[in-house]
Design a protein around this motif. Structure first.
Motif, PDB file in Angstrom:
ATOM      1  N   SER A 211       7.132  -0.938   8.978  1.00  0.00           N
ATOM      2  CA  SER A 211       6.420   0.488   8.423  1.00  0.00           C
ATOM      3  C   SER A 211       7.232   1.328   7.703  1.00  0.00           C
ATOM      4  O   SER A 211       8.096   1.661   8.177  1.00  0.00           O
ATOM      5  CB  SER A 211       5.467   0.924   9.236  1.00  0.00           C
TER       6      SER A 211
ATOM      7  N   LYS B 258       3.973  -8.657   4.644  1.00  0.00           N
ATOM      8  CA  LYS B 258       2.383  -8.196   4.097  1.00  0.00           C
ATOM      9  C   LYS B 258       1.777  -9.234   3.553  1.00  0.00           C
ATOM     10  O   LYS B 258       1.585  -9.022   2.094  1.00  0.00           O
ATOM     11  CB  LYS B 258       2.718  -6.841   3.391  1.00  0.00           C
TER      12      LYS B 258
ATOM     13  N   ALA C 172      -1.049  -0.588  11.437  1.00  0.00           N
ATOM     14  CA  ALA C 172      -0.197   0.221  11.621  1.00  0.00           C
ATOM     15  C   ALA C 172       0.809   0.372  12.895  1.00  0.00           C
ATOM     16  O   ALA C 172       0.365  -0.786  13.790  1.00  0.00           O
ATOM     17  CB  ALA C 172      -0.894   1.919  12.007  1.00  0.00           C
ATOM     18  N   ASN C 173       1.785   0.726  12.953  1.00  0.00           N
ATOM     19  CA  ASN C 173       2.863   0.680  13.960  1.00  0.00           C
ATOM     20  C   ASN C 173       2.631   1.570  14.880  1.00  0.00           C
ATOM     21  O   ASN C 173       2.094   2.568  14.829  1.00  0.00           O
ATOM     22  CB  ASN C 173       4.353   0.813  13.342  1.00  0.00           C
TER      23      ASN C 173
ATOM     24  N   LEU D 108       5.220  -5.572  11.070  1.00  0.00           N
ATOM     25  CA  LEU D 108       5.542  -5.041   9.783  1.00  0.00           C
ATOM     26  C   LEU D 108       6.489  -3.866   9.980  1.00  0.00           C
ATOM     27  O   LEU D 108       6.200  -3.062  10.378  1.00  0.00           O
ATOM     28  CB  LEU D 108       4.168  -4.441   9.094  1.00  0.00           C
TER      29      LEU D 108
ATOM     30  N   GLU E 288       1.944  -4.023  17.559  1.00  0.00           N
ATOM     31  CA  GLU E 288       1.441  -2.989  16.796  1.00  0.00           C
ATOM     32  C   GLU E 288       0.043  -3.299  16.629  1.00  0.00           C
ATOM     33  O   GLU E 288      -0.802  -4.068  17.365  1.00  0.00           O
ATOM     34  CB  GLU E 288       2.148  -3.202  15.077  1.00  0.00           C
ATOM     35  N   THR E 289      -0.767  -2.429  15.887  1.00  0.00           N
ATOM     36  CA  THR E 289      -2.228  -2.566  15.571  1.00  0.00           C
ATOM     37  C   THR E 289      -2.578  -3.479  14.384  1.00  0.00           C
ATOM     38  O   THR E 289      -1.522  -3.960  13.650  1.00  0.00           O
ATOM     39  CB  THR E 289      -2.865  -1.148  15.381  1.00  0.00           C
TER      40      THR E 289
ATOM     41  N   THR F 283       6.329   4.397   6.858  1.00  0.00           N
ATOM     42  CA  THR F 283       5.880   5.477   7.189  1.00  0.00           C
ATOM     43  C   THR F 283       6.758   5.708   8.767  1.00  0.00           C
ATOM     44  O   THR F 283       7.070   6.735   9.003  1.00  0.00           O
ATOM     45  CB  THR F 283       4.397   5.499   7.776  1.00  0.00           C
ATOM     46  N   ARG F 284       6.739   4.556   9.629  1.00  0.00           N
ATOM     47  CA  ARG F 284       7.318   4.737  10.916  1.00  0.00           C
ATOM     48  C   ARG F 284       8.843   4.901  10.690  1.00  0.00           C
ATOM     49  O   ARG F 284       9.451   5.904  11.335  1.00  0.00           O
ATOM     50  CB  ARG F 284       7.129   3.449  11.592  1.00  0.00           C
TER      51      ARG F 284
ATOM     52  N   GLY G 131       0.801  -1.279  -0.034  1.00  0.00           N
ATOM     53  CA  GLY G 131      -0.007   0.124  -0.100  1.00  0.00           C
ATOM     54  C   GLY G 131       0.912   1.149  -0.074  1.00  0.00           C
ATOM     55  O   GLY G 131       1.952   1.409   0.828  1.00  0.00           O
TER      56      GLY G 131
ATOM     57  N   CYS H 142       0.935   4.678  12.975  1.00  0.00           N
ATOM     58  CA  CYS H 142       1.582   5.334  11.872  1.00  0.00           C
ATOM     59  C   CYS H 142       1.579   4.445  10.708  1.00  0.00           C
ATOM     60  O   CYS H 142       2.043   3.018  10.939  1.00  0.00           O
ATOM     61  CB  CYS H 142       2.895   5.819  12.095  1.00  0.00           C
TER      62      CYS H 142
HETATM   63  N1  PLP Z   1       1.482  -2.568  10.171  1.00  0.00           N
HETATM   64  C1  PLP Z   1       0.632  -3.030   9.353  1.00  0.00           C
HETATM   65  C2  PLP Z   1       0.082  -4.390  10.021  1.00  0.00           C
HETATM   66  C3  PLP Z   1       0.165  -2.664   8.203  1.00  0.00           C
HETATM   67  O1  PLP Z   1      -0.834  -3.290   7.502  1.00  0.00           O
HETATM   68  C4  PLP Z   1       0.662  -1.383   7.858  1.00  0.00           C
HETATM   69  C5  PLP Z   1       0.249  -0.725   6.538  1.00  0.00           C
HETATM   70  O2  PLP Z   1       0.793  -1.028   5.604  1.00  0.00           O
HETATM   71  C6  PLP Z   1       1.630  -0.877   8.497  1.00  0.00           C
HETATM   72  C7  PLP Z   1       1.926  -1.315   9.641  1.00  0.00           C
HETATM   73  C8  PLP Z   1       2.141   0.485   7.916  1.00  0.00           C
HETATM   74  O3  PLP Z   1       3.179   0.248   7.162  1.00  0.00           O
HETATM   75  P1  PLP Z   1       3.603   1.412   6.101  1.00  0.00           P
HETATM   76  O4  PLP Z   1       3.900   2.400   6.727  1.00  0.00           O
HETATM   77  O5  PLP Z   1       4.518   0.856   5.167  1.00  0.00           O
HETATM   78  O6  PLP Z   1       2.256   1.629   5.231  1.00  0.00           O
END
Ligand code: PLP
Ligand code: COI
Length: 341
Positions: free
Chosen positions: A246, A184, A224-225, A244, A220-221, A248-249, A60, A283
């Motif tokens: 992330s 992912k 998102a982290n 994951l 995490e959720t 963004t993180r 994504g 994030c």
């Molecule tokens: N953690 C999970 C489980 C995710 O599905 C996502 C979304 O991609 C993220 C973290 C955040 O990752 P990113 O910042 O690469 O989108």
């Protein structure tokens, strides 16, 4: 280019079909040259690997219209690299990084009319994905695969935009030690569906997952982290082999350090210390950085000092700097912005 007549300001995070998508097929050990198509349907055999044994993964990322009217996307090379790691873990073929980035560019170009205007608050969400398309009945990887990318204009992931969220500590686990939490894979999200429906039924926005082995560390959720801020202004993010990585993180940690001059730390975070943090945020590409106002641990509430109406000051600075970089208001680090046109 005339934009579509869409109420950009009021978009939620949903799927709306756009004109074109990218598709490439893998057969006899090689990817074909790939093409754009207007056909949004996927036709596969009833026994396809994705349907029987969930052999599927995705990515994504987003495209933005910048202040000066360009269309850009954010670090697509890192999505390509993460999909490569995912594919290897799931015994799927790798879609080459340069082709991945090129396919993202082609898909966005072909759907330019759907890229939300600057300042609308909306963005174009890009969804690359891959699945086993040939039949398998014994448990083994498929021999043929399809790689596709579609995109859809979206608004904020959480209703209410940047209003602080209330999350709960989940009794369900998301990922096992030595499992697939760090990639992912579609299966990680299938795992989380019951937990998120249940969380929503109980009035919570998201689940905080703890490590499955000891239930003492924050992971995490579902999408998102976590980022936390300590009383003395340090930005802390959980380190774990089963979350994951992330993009963004990772970017926000660089922003915190290099743009805001903050101390940053990636380390194990124990749930017991969460009450001592002053800010908490989620994030991700979809979540951007969404503030958490309250965490409910089986009835015990942790309330962050910024309350339920606004973002904490550090979260706000991180949000503004990251989105400033993405929308071209702030100069980006080398290689972070891929200009599409
Ligand atoms: N953690 C999970 C489980 C995710 O599905 C996502 C979304 O991609 C993220 C973290 C955040 O990752 P990113 O910042 O690469 O989108
Ligand atoms: C993303 O942020 O891109 C994701 O894949 C998260 C998903 C839960 C929407």
């Amino acid at each position: 280019m005339e934009k579509k007549n869409i109420d950009w300001e009021n978009l939620g995070f949903g799927y709306a079909q756009t004109d074109m998508r990218y598709v490439s097929n893998y057969k006899n050990g090689a990817w074909d040259e790939g093409t754009l198509t207007s056909d949004s349907n996927v036709v596969i055999n009833e026994c396809a690997g994705v349907l029987q044994y969930a052999q599927t993964c995705f990515e994504g990322l987003k495209a933005y219209t910048t202040e000066d009217g360009r269309i850009v996307c954010f670090r697509p090379d890192l999505n390509a690299e993460r999909m490569e790691a995912t594919a290897q873990r799931l015994e799927m073929p790798v879609f080459p990084k340069d082709r991945f980035v090129d396919a993202v560019v082609k898909t966005v170009e072909a759907n330019e009319a759907y890229v939300p205007p600057y300042g609308s608050g909306a963005t174009l969400y890009i969804r690359p994905y891959m699945f086993g398309s040939s039949s398998v009945i014994g448990v083994k990887p498929a021999e043929e695969y399809q790689f596709r990318i579609f995109c859809t204009p979206v608004g904020p992931y959480f209703k209410g935009g940047v209003k602080p969220l209330t999350i709960r500590v989940s009794d369900f686990d998301r990922a096992a030690p030595h499992g697939t939490g760090h990639i992912k894979a579609g299966l990680n999200y299938a795992m989380s569906l019951h937990a998120i429906v249940d969380a929503h039924d109980q009035g919570f926005d998201e689940n905080m997952y703890l490590d499955a082995a000891t239930r003492t560390r924050v992971e995490e959720t579902g999408g998102a982290n976590f980022l936390f801020v300590t009383k003395d202004g340090k930005v802390v993010t959980p380190k774990s082999e089963s979350i994951l990585p992330s993009i963004t993180r990772r970017s926000l940690m660089t922003v915190a350090k290099d743009y805001l001059g903050l101390e940053v730390e990636e380390r194990e975070v124990f749930f017991e210390e969460v009450k001592d943090f002053t800010e908490c945020g989620l994030c991700g590409t979809a979540a951007v950085i969404s503030p958490v106002g309250k965490i409910n641990d089986h009835g015990r509430e942790i309330c962050f000092p910024s309350g339920m109406n606004e973002m904490g000051p550090v979260t706000k600075k991180l949000y503004e700097t990251l989105t400033g970089i993405q929308m071209g208001r702030i100069e980006a680090p080398e290689g972070w912005i891929k200009v599409i046109k």
